[in-house]
Design a protein around this motif. Sequence first.
Motif, PDB file in Angstrom:
ATOM      1  N   GLU A 118       0.833  -1.209   0.000  1.00  0.00           N
ATOM      2  CA  GLU A 118       0.000   0.000   0.000  1.00  0.00           C
ATOM      3  C   GLU A 118       0.863   1.252   0.000  1.00  0.00           C
ATOM      4  N   ASP A 119       1.987   1.226   0.718  1.00  0.00           N
ATOM      5  CA  ASP A 119       2.868   2.383   0.739  1.00  0.00           C
ATOM      6  C   ASP A 119       3.485   2.609  -0.643  1.00  0.00           C
ATOM      7  N   ILE A 120       3.869   1.538  -1.295  1.00  0.00           N
ATOM      8  CA  ILE A 120       4.419   1.648  -2.654  1.00  0.00           C
ATOM      9  C   ILE A 120       3.333   2.090  -3.631  1.00  0.00           C
ATOM     10  N   ALA A 132      -2.140   7.454   6.854  1.00  0.00           N
ATOM     11  CA  ALA A 132      -3.602   7.364   6.843  1.00  0.00           C
ATOM     12  C   ALA A 132      -4.097   6.750   5.534  1.00  0.00           C
ATOM     13  N   THR A 133      -3.432   7.091   4.435  1.00  0.00           N
ATOM     14  CA  THR A 133      -3.805   6.541   3.133  1.00  0.00           C
ATOM     15  C   THR A 133      -3.482   5.053   3.058  1.00  0.00           C
ATOM     16  N   ARG A 143     -12.354   7.136   1.180  1.00  0.00           N
ATOM     17  CA  ARG A 143     -12.065   8.556   0.962  1.00  0.00           C
ATOM     18  C   ARG A 143     -10.566   8.766   1.154  1.00  0.00           C
ATOM     19  N   CYS A 144      -9.928   9.341   0.176  1.00  0.00           N
ATOM     20  CA  CYS A 144      -8.462   9.411   0.142  1.00  0.00           C
ATOM     21  C   CYS A 144      -7.922  10.604   0.932  1.00  0.00           C
ATOM     22  N   PRO A 145      -7.051  10.354   1.934  1.00  0.00           N
ATOM     23  CA  PRO A 145      -6.450  11.457   2.692  1.00  0.00           C
ATOM     24  C   PRO A 145      -5.222  12.069   2.007  1.00  0.00           C
ATOM     25  N   LEU A 146      -4.636  11.352   1.037  1.00  0.00           N
ATOM     26  CA  LEU A 146      -3.378  11.800   0.444  1.00  0.00           C
ATOM     27  C   LEU A 146      -3.545  13.170  -0.206  1.00  0.00           C
ATOM     28  N   GLY A 147      -2.558  14.023   0.038  1.00  0.00           N
ATOM     29  CA  GLY A 147      -2.641  15.398  -0.422  1.00  0.00           C
ATOM     30  C   GLY A 147      -3.064  16.345   0.679  1.00  0.00           C
ATOM     31  N   PHE A 181      -9.039  16.869   9.481  1.00  0.00           N
ATOM     32  CA  PHE A 181      -9.837  15.662   9.687  1.00  0.00           C
ATOM     33  C   PHE A 181      -9.147  14.450   9.066  1.00  0.00           C
ATOM     34  N   ALA A 182      -8.563  14.648   7.892  1.00  0.00           N
ATOM     35  CA  ALA A 182      -7.959  13.537   7.148  1.00  0.00           C
ATOM     36  C   ALA A 182      -6.848  12.858   7.929  1.00  0.00           C
ATOM     37  N   VAL A 183      -5.976  13.648   8.557  1.00  0.00           N
ATOM     38  CA  VAL A 183      -4.811  13.064   9.228  1.00  0.00           C
ATOM     39  C   VAL A 183      -5.092  12.679  10.673  1.00  0.00           C
ATOM     40  N   GLY A 184      -6.143  13.240  11.265  1.00  0.00           N
ATOM     41  CA  GLY A 184      -6.406  12.984  12.676  1.00  0.00           C
ATOM     42  C   GLY A 184      -7.528  12.010  12.953  1.00  0.00           C
ATOM     43  N   SER A 185      -8.401  11.782  11.968  1.00  0.00           N
ATOM     44  CA  SER A 185      -9.558  10.920  12.208  1.00  0.00           C
ATOM     45  C   SER A 185      -9.199   9.450  12.058  1.00  0.00           C
ATOM     46  N   ARG A 186      -9.696   8.637  12.980  1.00  0.00           N
ATOM     47  CA  ARG A 186      -9.603   7.188  12.868  1.00  0.00           C
ATOM     48  C   ARG A 186     -10.988   6.569  13.070  1.00  0.00           C
TER      49      ARG A 186
END
Length: 489
Positions: free
Chosen positions: A53-55, A137-138, A215-219, A250-255
């Motif tokens: 997934e990271d790659i 997160a992504t 929903r994509c957090p990247l960016g 929200f993207a980086v902090g939500s779980r």
Amino acid sequence: MIKISFLYSNTALVNVMSSSKFQLWGGCFEEEPSSVLRRLNDSLPVDFRLFREDIQGSRAWAEELFQSHHLSANDNLAIQKGLDSVEKEIEQELTENGKLKDAEEDIHSVIECRLFKHSGDAAFRLHTARSRNDQSATDTRLWMLASLPKLTSAIVELITVLATRAENEIDIISAGYTHLQRAQPVRWSHFLLSHAWALRDDVTRLEEQRSRLSRCPLGSGALAGCALTIDRKRLALNLGFDDITPNSMFAVGSRDHLVEFFNWASLCALHLSRLAEDLIIYSSQEYGIVRFSDQFSTGSSLMPQKRNPDGQELIRGAAGLFLGEAFGFSCVLKGLPSTYNKDLQSDKELLFRTYDRLLDCLKISAGSIRTMKVNIDRALNSLEPGMLATDLAHMLVRRGVPFRKAHHLVGTALLRATNLGLDLRNLPYSEYIAICPEFGTEEELKAVFSWEASVEQYTSSGGTARKAVINQLEILHIWLQKYNKECTV
């Protein structure tokens, strides 16, 4: 014109990359982290499972930087080829060793460090405008989107096993229980399907989570967003997401998607636990209705005769662990300030542990039920005439007696039979008529004492009559066919 966002000099980065340990941070630090902090901080022994997934995310990020004119075509090509090599390299090492021996703290650092060896200076540009906050997160969301369908398939397999047995064993009648006391006769199939329906709801609940998960957090960067002009929706679609996260903090902090999954897993495990508990009881020598195969039973180190339902007991015990971890992770989140905090690093350890354990529980449950044997005679022996007391009350109701009065009259008959040392079937007809003339003729009264006739009364939807059970099976089969068709599209 190519616009490059670049912080360190090539010489400085080459020196860092060439050292025994590569960190994505540390330019303003003069000392290394303490060994005890590293033991707690380093997540590579857990998050190495996210290497694909990271790659995948890195490929898409490099491509988006290129499409948005922040990365040259040559650098993008070098990064893409380098990532292909890194992926093959890691796959081989994990196949051979089951783990990575890199000195880096996490999988993100490992991949960037290895990428430099394959792509050279182009590797320096990959992390442009990206943070490990949105990267991690992504990765987690990508892993869940790829992996959770395997849980769904395992549940569907278990439902299929239950439905198949229910169809084949529809003529078996056994005792139904309330308060663990004999209550009314039911078809064995009806009991099996009661658990199948709970599991079908689990499938529906898991699928309902997908729209929020995809929903994509990247960016989103570290918390403020991306300072470079990029197309996040294009990036999200390139990664297979349905949408983007609407707010970078929200993207980086939500779980929340993990909280949902942990709570879902605990409910699914609760259903498995209740099924396991029923089967444990039914497999005891006192009941003897089911017998587990050797594959899903264990013995005693002391008592040669013992045959223990350890698979079911492990499922029952695991349910408590799922509940604890779901609650525990919510406790981790409840007091966190906004955006990313290192407390969140525990999410992956809990995610993988929950996923692995639940998948094993589902497979054990399906295997146990597929291979177990049902003792029809013992099932019938669990029935006794007192369980037809409700049928007697219904007979009186059909003759115009109000149910509350009918209930009392049958209770009187039960008391009289007990005083005479008899059961309801053997209580003399004269005793019934003395209590209430509406009990009808002797032949009509005798006709009540039939297990088949008893279950066949319950013809309403969801009942235990053959017709009602077959209807349940038809509905389940239609759902299973639709699910399997959708999965193959």
